[in-house]
Each structure stands twice: as structure tokens, then as C-alpha cells.
Design a protein around this motif. Sequence first.
Motif, PDB file in Angstrom:
ATOM      1  N   ALA A  20      91.536   6.567  19.850  1.00 54.98           N
ATOM      2  CA  ALA A  20      91.237   8.030  19.232  1.00 54.98           C
ATOM      3  C   ALA A  20      89.928   8.322  19.606  1.00 54.98           C
ATOM      4  O   ALA A  20      88.812   7.504  19.762  1.00 54.98           O
ATOM      5  N   VAL A  21      89.708   9.664  19.992  1.00 53.66           N
ATOM      6  CA  VAL A  21      88.297  10.231  20.236  1.00 53.66           C
ATOM      7  C   VAL A  21      88.071  11.156  19.601  1.00 53.66           C
ATOM      8  O   VAL A  21      88.854  12.454  19.347  1.00 53.66           O
ATOM      9  N   MET A  33      81.886   6.996  10.309  1.00 55.57           N
ATOM     10  CA  MET A  33      82.333   6.781  11.615  1.00 55.57           C
ATOM     11  C   MET A  33      83.506   5.555  11.297  1.00 55.57           C
ATOM     12  O   MET A  33      84.485   5.285  11.891  1.00 55.57           O
ATOM     13  N   GLN A  34      82.686   4.480  10.679  1.00 51.56           N
ATOM     14  CA  GLN A  34      83.486   3.372  10.385  1.00 51.56           C
ATOM     15  C   GLN A  34      84.965   3.378   9.635  1.00 51.56           C
ATOM     16  O   GLN A  34      85.931   3.145   9.633  1.00 51.56           O
ATOM     17  N   ALA A  35      84.553   4.482   8.443  1.00 45.01           N
ATOM     18  CA  ALA A  35      85.558   4.763   7.759  1.00 45.01           C
ATOM     19  C   ALA A  35      87.064   5.627   8.452  1.00 45.01           C
ATOM     20  O   ALA A  35      87.954   5.362   8.361  1.00 45.01           O
ATOM     21  N   GLU A  44      90.358   0.814  18.790  1.00 42.41           N
ATOM     22  CA  GLU A  44      89.086   1.596  18.922  1.00 42.41           C
ATOM     23  C   GLU A  44      89.456   2.830  18.461  1.00 42.41           C
ATOM     24  O   GLU A  44      90.276   3.540  19.029  1.00 42.41           O
ATOM     25  N   THR A  45      88.173   3.417  17.919  1.00 40.55           N
ATOM     26  CA  THR A  45      87.822   4.976  17.926  1.00 40.55           C
ATOM     27  C   THR A  45      86.637   5.208  18.483  1.00 40.55           C
ATOM     28  O   THR A  45      85.474   4.542  18.306  1.00 40.55           O
ATOM     29  N   PHE A  62      84.154   1.828  17.569  1.00 36.45           N
ATOM     30  CA  PHE A  62      84.473   1.323  16.315  1.00 36.45           C
ATOM     31  C   PHE A  62      85.807   0.680  16.334  1.00 36.45           C
ATOM     32  O   PHE A  62      86.853   1.701  16.431  1.00 36.45           O
ATOM     33  N   THR A  63      86.243  -0.554  16.114  1.00 36.62           N
ATOM     34  CA  THR A  63      87.515  -1.021  15.561  1.00 36.62           C
ATOM     35  C   THR A  63      87.467  -0.547  14.019  1.00 36.62           C
ATOM     36  O   THR A  63      86.715  -0.073  13.484  1.00 36.62           O
ATOM     37  N   PRO A  64      88.863  -1.136  13.523  1.00 39.66           N
ATOM     38  CA  PRO A  64      88.892  -0.623  12.204  1.00 39.66           C
ATOM     39  C   PRO A  64      88.011  -1.541  11.178  1.00 39.66           C
ATOM     40  O   PRO A  64      87.969  -1.237  10.209  1.00 39.66           O
TER      41      PRO A  64
END
Length: 280
Positions: A20-21, A33-35, A44-45, A62-64
Amino acid sequence: MTVTTIDAFADRPFSGNPAAVCVLDRPARDGWMQALAAEMNLSETAFVTPGGAGEPFGLRWFTPTVEVDLCGHATLAAAHLLYESGRLGADDEARFDTRSGRLSVRQVRAGRKPPGRKPSGRYAMDFPATPPEAADLPGGFAEAFGVEPVWAGRSRFDWFAVLESEAAVRALDPTAADVEALGLRGVIATARAASDGVDVVSRFFAPNAGVVEDPVTGSAHCAIGPYWADALGTDALACYQASARGGAVDVRVRGDRVELEGGAVTVYRAELAPSAHPAP
């Protein structure tokens, strides 16, 4: 505000590694961002922020569950979105400032155009090499993976295990808890390929980063490339990550840098509700 999901190291939808971007107008809080990364629940986002005039974009991954220092497929996805959206011209270089220093991506050629669809993009990324050094694997590796490597080491981020065959790599079926207990970010398992047109196969397991098995991992190839370039006596390698989704990564080793090449395809865009926007 939109979030775009892009399949990286892919030439068609629903293959390669989805990322996701989110392109932001300004930096957002880490917790937000982490949420959002947890909500997307992909490996990854990526969050992109604009630089000043002529300056690099900011990029974080960020991973989940955690922020990571380096991610190849989400960088590829971020660059693809910048080119596709017109934020960058076809001849521009995408430059990013990250926790692993300056990274750059260039568009090398358009992918094939399936009937009725937009072509996929194809890109080359300039990344730091992270060659593995010989090291004993931690106790419990053989029990977790059911094999003994023919060579073992560790890279900047991960344990590195060379197996005797492509079949051995494809047959791996460790439990997440056993891999997590080994420490570091994860485990790269690799072997010389038996398939035509491929030099090297691999798989990557990273439960300590919230990813049980990553479909296609650019940062792992920063270690895979230097190891096999030395072992096979070539600086150009055709690599395949043999996960369930699978994906191809072409690697060229250039001293202390590696160039990773692959395709990317946009799959969908989601619009965030105003209540989910980051706080000003």
C-alpha cells in the motif's frame, strides 16, 4: 486522501508482492502511520512525503507491527505511483531519503500492454548491498526448517541459509513461532535454481517483522545478489522468490550497491474517510 495498492515485482495483477502507498502533503505522526499499516494488513505500507523544490521525496515503510529500515517492493510501488500519477515524468529519477540513506528508482521501459489494460511499469532501483558474512546459525534452525544448510551466515538484517537445491527451498514449511525464536528480522533461504531462465531461487520468512512469509522481498536480494554474484562469478542474476504468489527480481551487483529491477501494477485505490485522516 487515497491509499493505492500496487503489486510489485509483478507484470500482472494478483502476483508479486502487494504494497500500500499513501502520498502525504506533509509528514504524519508515527502512531497514525502504524495504525494505517495495521489496517491495510499487507507486508508493507509506504508513506511518501514531498521534498522541497528539486529535493528527494521522504519515504518510510511500516509492516502491520513495526517500522522497518529498508523495503524494496514498497519502494518500487511508491515510485510506480509517482510515475503513474504524473508527479514524475517518464525520464525523471525518483529519489527518496530513507532510514537506509538515499535510494533512487528509474523507469527503464514500459511493460507489455495486455488487451484493454494499461501497461505495467518496469523499474530499476539503486539500493545498498548487504552481503552476508559467514556465521553459525542459532540453535533451533534445523528443527525450525528441517534442513541443514550447505552455507550459513547473516546479513545486515537477516540470517542467511544456502540450501542444496531449489526443491529444498520450495519444500520449506517452518512454523512462525520457531522462526521468530531465531531472532533478527528473519531468515533468507536460497539455492541455485533448477528452472530454465533463472539463476537463483529464494524464500524469506520474517515473523519478527510481522510477516510470516514475504511474497517477494527486495531488501533480501541486497544480500542474495552479492552472495551469488561471488559464488557464480557474475554480476547479473535472474532471481525468483518461490513464495505462493512468486515474483522475479533481476539483480546487478555494482560494488557496494545493487540494482534491483522488476515490474509493478496498480490494483486498486481506496479513499480514506475524513475521520481517518491524520491529525493536523
